[in-house]
Scaffold this motif. Structure first.
Motif, short mmCIF file in Angstrom:
data_model
loop_
_atom_site.label_atom_id
_atom_site.label_comp_id
_atom_site.label_asym_id
_atom_site.label_seq_id
_atom_site.Cartn_x
_atom_site.Cartn_y
_atom_site.Cartn_z
N HIS A 133 9.81 -19.50 -40.81
CA HIS A 133 8.78 -19.89 -39.85
C HIS A 133 8.63 -18.78 -38.81
CE1 HIS A 133 6.75 -22.02 -36.61
NE2 HIS A 133 6.46 -22.99 -37.47
N PRO A 134 7.43 -18.24 -38.66
CA PRO A 134 7.25 -17.11 -37.75
C PRO A 134 7.44 -17.46 -36.28
CG PRO A 134 5.13 -17.86 -38.58
CD PRO A 134 6.19 -18.61 -39.33
N GLY A 135 7.34 -18.73 -35.93
CA GLY A 135 7.49 -19.13 -34.53
C GLY A 135 8.86 -19.69 -34.21
N THR A 136 9.88 -19.18 -34.86
CA THR A 136 11.23 -19.70 -34.67
C THR A 136 11.96 -18.96 -33.55
OG1 THR A 136 11.41 -20.33 -36.99
CG2 THR A 136 13.46 -20.06 -35.80
N ARG A 137 12.65 -19.74 -32.75
CA ARG A 137 13.55 -19.18 -31.74
C ARG A 137 14.94 -19.72 -32.01
NH1 ARG A 137 14.23 -20.30 -25.61
NH2 ARG A 137 15.79 -18.73 -25.19
N ILE A 138 15.93 -18.86 -31.90
CA ILE A 138 17.32 -19.26 -32.13
C ILE A 138 18.06 -19.18 -30.81
CG2 ILE A 138 19.48 -18.74 -33.32
CD1 ILE A 138 17.79 -17.37 -35.50
N ILE A 139 18.80 -20.23 -30.50
CA ILE A 139 19.70 -20.23 -29.35
C ILE A 139 21.11 -20.33 -29.91
CG2 ILE A 139 20.49 -21.45 -27.31
CD1 ILE A 139 17.62 -22.42 -26.90
N ARG A 140 21.94 -19.39 -29.51
CA ARG A 140 23.34 -19.37 -29.96
C ARG A 140 24.26 -19.64 -28.78
NH1 ARG A 140 20.57 -15.32 -32.41
NH2 ARG A 140 20.63 -15.26 -34.68
N PHE A 141 25.22 -20.50 -29.02
CA PHE A 141 26.25 -20.78 -28.02
C PHE A 141 27.55 -20.16 -28.52
CE2 PHE A 141 23.15 -24.18 -27.41
CZ PHE A 141 23.00 -24.17 -26.03
N PRO A 142 27.98 -19.07 -27.91
CA PRO A 142 29.13 -18.32 -28.44
C PRO A 142 30.45 -19.08 -28.44
CG PRO A 142 28.31 -17.31 -26.41
CD PRO A 142 27.39 -18.43 -26.76
N ASP A 143 30.64 -20.01 -27.53
CA ASP A 143 31.94 -20.68 -27.42
C ASP A 143 31.94 -22.10 -27.98
OD1 ASP A 143 33.07 -18.44 -26.18
OD2 ASP A 143 32.31 -19.09 -24.23
N LEU A 144 30.86 -22.47 -28.68
CA LEU A 144 30.76 -23.84 -29.17
C LEU A 144 30.77 -23.88 -30.70
CD1 LEU A 144 28.06 -25.22 -26.71
CD2 LEU A 144 30.55 -25.22 -26.47
N GLY A 145 31.04 -25.08 -31.21
CA GLY A 145 31.12 -25.25 -32.66
C GLY A 145 29.90 -25.95 -33.23
N HIS A 146 30.13 -26.92 -34.10
CA HIS A 146 29.08 -27.56 -34.87
C HIS A 146 28.18 -28.50 -34.05
CE1 HIS A 146 27.17 -28.84 -38.56
NE2 HIS A 146 27.40 -30.10 -38.27
N LEU A 147 28.68 -29.00 -32.93
CA LEU A 147 27.93 -30.00 -32.16
C LEU A 147 27.74 -29.57 -30.71
CD1 LEU A 147 29.78 -33.15 -33.54
CD2 LEU A 147 27.58 -32.25 -34.29
N PRO A 148 26.94 -28.54 -30.46
CA PRO A 148 26.76 -28.06 -29.09
C PRO A 148 26.30 -29.15 -28.12
CG PRO A 148 25.83 -26.48 -30.61
CD PRO A 148 26.21 -27.71 -31.40
N TYR A 149 25.49 -30.08 -28.59
CA TYR A 149 24.98 -31.14 -27.70
C TYR A 149 26.08 -32.07 -27.22
CZ TYR A 149 24.93 -33.83 -32.05
OH TYR A 149 25.29 -34.44 -33.23
N LEU A 150 27.18 -32.16 -27.95
CA LEU A 150 28.32 -32.95 -27.51
C LEU A 150 29.36 -32.10 -26.79
CD1 LEU A 150 29.01 -35.28 -30.59
CD2 LEU A 150 27.95 -35.89 -28.41
N GLU A 151 29.52 -30.87 -27.23
CA GLU A 151 30.54 -29.99 -26.68
C GLU A 151 30.21 -29.51 -25.27
OE1 GLU A 151 31.78 -27.03 -29.67
OE2 GLU A 151 30.77 -28.35 -31.10
N ASP A 152 28.93 -29.26 -25.02
CA ASP A 152 28.49 -28.83 -23.69
C ASP A 152 27.08 -29.35 -23.45
OD1 ASP A 152 27.89 -27.62 -21.28
OD2 ASP A 152 28.69 -25.66 -21.86
N PRO A 153 26.95 -30.66 -23.17
CA PRO A 153 25.62 -31.25 -23.02
C PRO A 153 24.76 -30.58 -21.95
CG PRO A 153 27.31 -32.96 -23.06
CD PRO A 153 28.01 -31.63 -23.01
N ALA A 154 25.34 -30.17 -20.86
CA ALA A 154 24.55 -29.55 -19.79
C ALA A 154 23.93 -28.24 -20.26
CB ALA A 154 25.41 -29.32 -18.55
N ALA A 155 24.70 -27.40 -20.92
CA ALA A 155 24.18 -26.12 -21.42
C ALA A 155 23.14 -26.36 -22.53
CB ALA A 155 25.31 -25.25 -21.95
N PHE A 156 23.42 -27.31 -23.40
CA PHE A 156 22.48 -27.64 -24.46
C PHE A 156 21.16 -28.12 -23.88
CE2 PHE A 156 20.49 -30.73 -27.25
CZ PHE A 156 20.45 -30.06 -28.46
N ASN A 157 21.22 -29.08 -22.95
CA ASN A 157 20.00 -29.63 -22.35
C ASN A 157 19.22 -28.56 -21.59
OD1 ASN A 157 20.55 -32.16 -23.38
ND2 ASN A 157 21.49 -32.91 -21.50
N ALA A 158 19.91 -27.68 -20.90
CA ALA A 158 19.24 -26.61 -20.16
C ALA A 158 18.53 -25.67 -21.12
CB ALA A 158 20.26 -25.84 -19.31
N ALA A 159 19.18 -25.32 -22.22
CA ALA A 159 18.57 -24.41 -23.20
C ALA A 159 17.34 -25.04 -23.85
CB ALA A 159 19.59 -24.02 -24.27
#
Length: 82
Positions: free
Chosen positions: A39-65
């Motif tokens: 998909h040409p309109g894709t954006r990737i956000i990577r969380f260097p210190d998180l694993g498979h579930l970023p929304y659970l591991e760091d909800p504040a950072a996930f929600n902000a992103a």
């Protein structure tokens, strides 16, 4: 996602956000790169210190992103409509 679902990414008429925890032991890193190429309109956000579930591991950072992505997409959509 199944291969059939991945093939449908190109049909999404909006920007796409893919999120990856770089310490994800379940999904190989190349998978998100392969998906973004569909998909040409894709954006990737990577969380260097998180694993498979970023929304659970760091909800504040996930929600902000996600909020930043949504604001940018909304702004882009507003610009495209003019």
């Amino acid at each position: 996602m199944t291969p059939e679902q991945e093939g449908q990414l190109a049909n999404i008429p909006a920007e796409v956000l893919l999120i990856r925890g770089e310490r994800d032991a379940l999904i190989p890193a190349y998978t998100i790169e392969d998906m973004s190429a569909l998909h040409p309109g894709t954006r990737i956000i990577r969380f260097p210190d998180l694993g498979h579930l970023p929304y659970l591991e760091d909800p504040a950072a996930f929600n902000a992103a996600v909020a930043v992505f949504l604001r940018a997409a909304q702004s882009h959509a507003g610009t495209s409509a003019n």
